[in-house]
Design an enzyme around this catalytic site. Structure first.
Site, PDB file in Angstrom:
ATOM      1  CG  ASP A 156      -5.324 -47.950  19.743  1.00 22.56           C
ATOM      2  OD1 ASP A 156      -5.621 -48.987  19.988  1.00 22.56           O
ATOM      3  OD2 ASP A 156      -4.752 -47.002  20.399  1.00 22.56           O
ATOM      4  CG  ASP A 172       0.185 -54.479  14.981  1.00 17.75           C
ATOM      5  OD1 ASP A 172       0.933 -53.446  15.356  1.00 17.75           O
ATOM      6  OD2 ASP A 172       0.164 -55.665  15.184  1.00 17.75           O
ATOM      7  CG  ASP A 202      -0.141 -41.274  26.638  1.00 20.43           C
ATOM      8  OD1 ASP A 202       0.611 -41.139  27.475  1.00 20.43           O
ATOM      9  OD2 ASP A 202      -1.426 -41.127  27.139  1.00 20.43           O
ATOM     10  CE  LYS A 250       1.732 -44.020  29.009  1.00 22.66           C
ATOM     11  NZ  LYS A 250       0.226 -43.732  29.620  1.00 22.66           N
TER      12      LYS A 250
END
Length: 299
Positions: A156, A172, A202, A250
């Site tokens: 993250d 990244d 997600d 997602k």
């Protein structure tokens, strides 16, 4: 573009919406469950992954699942679930699990890899060109350390506090140096190519209120995650299981995302399903594509 929602200063006009959100949180059974659950999940979304796994052949629990990458993982709820499924949170009675330190980049200089950057990275000038692989498979259970299997990597832009059994990268995932770091962390005698068994995402962009803009952001995230999976996911054939090689992502419901599923996902996986877990709020447009059995037809 920032993939994960950040804190903002509320205007006077936003206070009523904030109060409504707080009231909804207070009534939410999954928020209450998260706060009382002995696993102490960091995010309500952990229950979504638990539900998806339980209703989908327990895809995280096959013995051949030994390499999992969680993209956009902060604050780490999904990575906690994976760590538990791979045994990292099951330390012997009376022994405290050993927390792992996050892998963070040293100071680095911009690297031009000759590729066109996505617009949400246009202002980013730092790449991850340093990593510190942790040999998590060598931990001795007799010393009180963790006893799980495999390698779990959480990535993250935001810092992720350490999770037992999970290696974290504050970076990244679209950068070539980050993907190189991931491959090197995954490489082992049994996995010389640094391939991934399960890719999770997600991620969601900040909601702008402009429907067309938000849908475009969702599509771009899905395309970026799919590109990552294309380069890193282990095939069903190499695993020897028809549903081996899994991508869970997602998305926000829209005909463009349906077209993405038909054009990119269905041709390259043996099984693609749409899932709306009960722990996902009914008012939310979010859903999940669970893609199992990676069999790339791309050139």
């Amino acid at each position: 573009m920032v993939f994960r929602q950040s804190l903002i200063r509320l205007s006077e006009k936003s206070k009523s919406k904030s109060a409504s959100w707080a009231s909804r949180q207070f009534r939410d059974p999954y928020v209450k469950k998260r706060l009382s659950d002995p696993m102490a999940y960091r995010a309500r979304s952990a229950f979504k992954l638990l539900e998806i796994n339980d209703e989908s052949n327990k895809f995280l629990e096959y013995p051949d699942v030994n390499a999992v990458v969680d993209l956009g993982a902060a604050p780490g709820g999904w990575s906690q679930v994976v760590a538990d499924k791979l045994g990292w949170n099951r330390s012997p009675p009376g022994l405290m699990p050993l927390s792992r330190n996050p892998v963070t980049p040293k100071e680095s200089h911009p690297i031009d890899n000759g590729t066109k950057r996505k617009k949400w990275n246009s202002k980013r000038t730092e790449e991850l060109d340093y990593f510190d692989p942790l040999n998590i498979d060598s931990l001795d259970p007799n010393t009180g350390n963790m006893t799980g299997r495999g390698t779990i990597i959480a990535v993250d832009l935001l810092k992720i506090e350490s999770i037992p059994g999970v290696q974290t990268l504050q970076a990244d995932f679209l950068l070539s140096s980050t993907t190189l770091a991931i491959k090197n962390l995954l490489r082992s005698h049994d996995n010389p190519d640094g391939k991934v068994d399960v890719v999770l995402s997600d991620m969601a962009a900040n909601v702008s209120g402009n429907n067309a803009h938000d849908i475009e952001d969702s599509l771009q995230i899905c395309e970026a995650v799919f590109e990552f999976a294309t380069n890193h996911l282990r095939t069903a054939e190499s695993i020897g299981r028809r549903r081996g090689g899994v991508l869970l992502m997602k998305f926000f419901a829209h005909p463009l995302l349906e077209q993405f599923k038909d054009d990119k996902l269905k041709p390259n996986f043996n099984h693609v399903s749409y899932i709306k877990p009960s722990s996902s709020r009914a008012t939310s447009r979010e859903g999940y594509y669970l893609c199992q059995g990676w069999r790339p037809t791309l050139p």
